[in-house]
Write an enzyme that holds these catalytic residues in place. Structure first.
Site, PDB file in Angstrom:
ATOM      1  NE  ARG A   5      -3.086  10.854  23.010  1.00 19.63           N
ATOM      2  CZ  ARG A   5      -2.701   9.718  22.683  1.00 19.63           C
ATOM      3  NH1 ARG A   5      -3.968   9.004  23.080  1.00 19.63           N
ATOM      4  NH2 ARG A   5      -2.025   9.569  21.559  1.00 19.63           N
ATOM      5  CE  LYS A  52       8.365  12.516  21.636  1.00 17.58           C
ATOM      6  NZ  LYS A  52       6.853  11.425  20.754  1.00 17.58           N
ATOM      7  CE  LYS A  91       1.455  17.505  20.107  1.00 17.32           C
ATOM      8  NZ  LYS A  91       1.515  15.909  19.685  1.00 17.32           N
ATOM      9  CG  ASP A 128       4.425  17.329  19.236  1.00 16.94           C
ATOM     10  OD1 ASP A 128       3.391  16.929  18.053  1.00 16.94           O
ATOM     11  OD2 ASP A 128       4.458  17.261  20.508  1.00 16.94           O
ATOM     12  CD  GLU A 155       2.572  16.047  23.608  1.00 12.83           C
ATOM     13  OE1 GLU A 155       2.735  14.537  23.954  1.00 12.83           O
ATOM     14  OE2 GLU A 155       3.002  16.199  22.483  1.00 12.83           O
ATOM     15  CG  ASP A 206       6.362  10.819  24.324  1.00 12.78           C
ATOM     16  OD1 ASP A 206       5.560  12.266  23.617  1.00 12.78           O
ATOM     17  OD2 ASP A 206       6.769  10.148  23.796  1.00 12.78           O
ATOM     18  CG  ASP A 254       5.638  15.956  22.645  1.00 15.82           C
ATOM     19  OD1 ASP A 254       6.459  15.377  23.807  1.00 15.82           O
ATOM     20  OD2 ASP A 254       5.928  15.083  22.363  1.00 15.82           O
TER      21      ASP A 254
HETATM   22  N1  BES Z   1       4.258  14.165  18.832  1.00 14.52           N
HETATM   23  C1  BES Z   1       4.419  12.888  19.124  1.00 14.52           C
HETATM   24  C2  BES Z   1       3.519  11.697  18.045  1.00 14.52           C
HETATM   25  C3  BES Z   1       4.991  12.275  17.165  1.00 14.52           C
HETATM   26  C4  BES Z   1       5.235  11.114  16.329  1.00 14.52           C
HETATM   27  C5  BES Z   1       5.176  13.784  16.291  1.00 14.52           C
HETATM   28  C6  BES Z   1       6.325  11.305  15.124  1.00 14.52           C
HETATM   29  C7  BES Z   1       5.456  13.714  15.072  1.00 14.52           C
HETATM   30  C8  BES Z   1       6.699  11.643  14.994  1.00 14.52           C
HETATM   31  C9  BES Z   1       2.904  12.735  20.442  1.00 14.52           C
HETATM   32  O1  BES Z   1       3.153  13.326  21.158  1.00 14.52           O
HETATM   33  C10 BES Z   1       3.502  11.651  20.521  1.00 14.52           C
HETATM   34  O2  BES Z   1       4.686  11.371  21.692  1.00 14.52           O
HETATM   35  N2  BES Z   1       3.029  10.504  20.921  1.00 14.52           N
HETATM   36  C11 BES Z   1       2.725   8.778  20.698  1.00 14.52           C
HETATM   37  C12 BES Z   1       1.394   7.858  22.059  1.00 14.52           C
HETATM   38  C13 BES Z   1       1.439   6.673  22.812  1.00 14.52           C
HETATM   39  C14 BES Z   1       2.570   8.240  23.659  1.00 14.52           C
HETATM   40  C15 BES Z   1       0.625   7.256  23.132  1.00 14.52           C
HETATM   41  C16 BES Z   1       3.358   8.362  20.402  1.00 14.52           C
HETATM   42  O3  BES Z   1       2.409   8.079  19.434  1.00 14.52           O
HETATM   43  O4  BES Z   1       4.193   7.503  20.365  1.00 14.52           O
HETATM   44 ZN    ZN Z   2       3.664  15.762  20.268  1.00 15.39          ZN
HETATM   45 ZN    ZN Z   3       3.946  13.533  23.148  1.00 16.13          ZN
END
Ligand code: BES
Ligand code: ZN
Ligand code: ZN
Length: 489
Positions: free
Chosen positions: A343, A269, A257, A280, A341, A339, A262
């Site tokens: 996946r 966020k 990834k 990220d 993204e 968010d 992000d």
């Molecule tokens: N990049 C984040 C995940 C992340 C969180 C990485 C904390 C490192 C530290 C990812 O893209 C994300 O935002 N995931 C969301 C998914 C949700 C919207 C279903 C999450 O985990 O909150």
């Molecule tokens: Zn992310």
């Molecule tokens: Zn994200």
């Protein structure tokens, strides 16, 4: 920079010798070393407990400027990582004291339970990784790395493992490369820039690199990648790197990834939760550095690295919650949360690599979910795979390298939570629960029946506090793990 040597203490003068000392057992046999440990025992301030240290200047018995004893705790608690940590702490202490030339004493292998090869590897890793400082953005460089490190053991060990050290150095160089990329601020690694950095680094090695730019991605139908990138002024790209030996035993593909920042996109966020989202792209960094390391180590396996790179930003052009796109695989995806993204970019890269290379094994690595971070904390990655053998191989390599992996289940009955009313699938589940599993299930829909594993490194990609052999910043997690996995195939 690091040498494995044996030394006659009577003949050669050492600048600084650092010796690991166990609290309740002698792990050394050299008379000079034992006598200095005995001398230290007379003081109340050093008992060999973890984190204790004591320094002797110009001691008698060993011809050295300084001898530092570092406590490593109780014998029954000692494992291979104790020695990795010892070396890291030793080097960090030398850096603090502005010592330029350090010698680290290995234990007597007749006196410890761990095998010599693992301990020598771990000690070398701890020293090299502990010597890494990311200070390119500091105007004043307060600390400088130690310039010469010797690992001291006996003749037999030196003869047996000298070539091992070279390999360890190469792998650690890869880890450090990944660390630096992760620590680089997001304004200096925007997708177009970062993909060029990766391509350049790969072109110096015997690797084949293809860079797909946004026009190529459009032509190829990589619409999930394009949707995530749409809000950014920096165009997306995808790097495809291959290492192809003449007679490969099998083909393994890594997908990383690469979200250089992000923000969450339109689902921005909240508060300060995006302040660290430059990390990220840690999966991308791990894959690029693994390929570069592979080109240097030359295993008998074909290795493919696929790295989709985007910046996830909100703007008038950004993808909206509710948008439906047709992914590379042909399936339609309803984007309900911008968010989620990671996946999205991964499914296009995964579907592409499975279709194009038909690899024997596919592994993706991603800072994918906060849920995985909540479940396993900052030091352990989540592994998802329907293939027991592959999951176990990753867990085993994790134990060996101390890049720890814990298998989590792919719960098939949660699959229906990804059903969309209007498209083939949606990118988030109905509820917030089991987020790491839902993300893995989403990816699984795009790998067909390939032997696949998914690694969620949202926790261990980065540390905010220094560890024994890592400073705050990117950890380079994945490089040592993957190199060990490749050598075990
Ligand atoms: N990049 C984040 C995940 C992340 C969180 C990485 C904390 C490192 C530290 C990812 O893209 C994300 O935002 N995931 C969301 C998914 C949700 C919207 C279903 C999450 O985990 O909150
Ligand atoms: Zn992310
Ligand atoms: Zn994200």
């Amino acid at each position: 920079m690091l040498n494995l040597i044996s030394i006659d203490f009577n003949k050669i003068r050492i600048d600084t010798l650092v010796i690991p000392v166990c609290e309740d057992k002698d792990i050394h046999t050299r008379p000079g070393v034992l006598s200095i440990i005995k001398k230290a025992a007379a003081y109340d301030d050093f008992k060999g407990r973890k984190d204790e240290d004591i320094i002797f200047y110009n001691p008698s018995g060993i011809n050295a400027e300084r001898i530092i004893l570092l406590g490593i705790g109780k014998f029954e608690k000692i494992d291979v990582d104790t020695f990795r940590s010892f070396s890291g702490r030793a080097i960090k202490l030398c850096i603090k004291k502005k010592i330029k030339d350090a010698a680290l004493m290995a234990p007597a292998f007749s006196r410890v339970e761990a095998d010599a090869e693992s301990v020598v590897t771990a000690m070398a890793e701890g020293a090299i990784l502990g010597n890494h400082i990311f200070d390119v953005y500091k105007s004043e460089k307060k600390d400088a790395p130690v310039s010469k490190i010797d690992l001291i053991s006996n003749n037999t060990i030196v003869k047996k493992y000298r070539s091992l050290i070279e390999k360890v150095e190469t792998v650690c160089e890869g880890t450090i490369m990944a660390r630096d990329w992760v620590s680089t601020p997001p304004n200096d690694k925007r997708p177009e820039q970062f993909i060029e950095q990766i391509a350049q680094a790969c072109r110096k090695e015997e690797l084949d690199v293809t860079v797909m730019n946004s026009a190529d991605l459009k032509k190829g139908g990589f619409n999930a990648i394009l949707a995530v990138a749409a809000g950014s002024l920096s165009k997306p790209g995808m790097a495809v790197i291959s290492y192809s030996p003449e007679t490969p035993k099998q083909t393994i593909a890594f997908v990383g990834k690469g979200v250089t920042f992000d923000s969450g996109g339109i689902n921005l966020k909240p508060g300060g939760s995006s302040s660290n989202m430059k990390i990220d792209m840690a999966g991308a960094a791990a894959v690029a550095a693994t390929l570069i390391t592979t080109a240097r180590l030359k295993p008998d396996v074909q290795v493919i690295g696929v790295i989709p790179l985007v910046e996830n930003m909100p703007s008038g052009n950004a993808a909206r919650p509710g948008d439906i796109i047709r992914a590379y695989s042909g399936k339609t995806v309803e984007i309900l949360n911008t968010d989620a993204e990671g996946r999205l970019i991964l499914i296009d890269a995964l579907a592409y690599v499975v279709k194009t290379y038909k690899p024997d094994i596919v592994i993706d690595i991603a800072t994918l979910t906060g849920a995985c971070l909540a479940a396993l904390g900052e030091n352990v990655a989540g592994v998802f795979s329907s293939d027991d053998e592959l999951a176990e191989a990753l867990v085993r390599s994790g134990r060996k390298t101390f890049e720890r992996c814990w298998r989590l289940p792919i719960v098939d009955d949660y699959r229906e939570k990804l059903k969309s009313d209007v498209a083939d699938i949606k990118n988030v589940g109905d509820t917030g629960w089991g987020g790491a599993i839902i993300a893995a299930l989403f990816l699984s829909e795009f790998v067909k029946d390939a032997k696949w594993a998914h690694l969620d490194i949202a926790g261990p990609a980065y540390v905010s506090k220094a560890g024994s052999y890592v400073n705050p910043g990117g950890t380079g997690f994945g490089v040592r793990l993957f190199c060990d996995l490749l050598s075990s195939l």
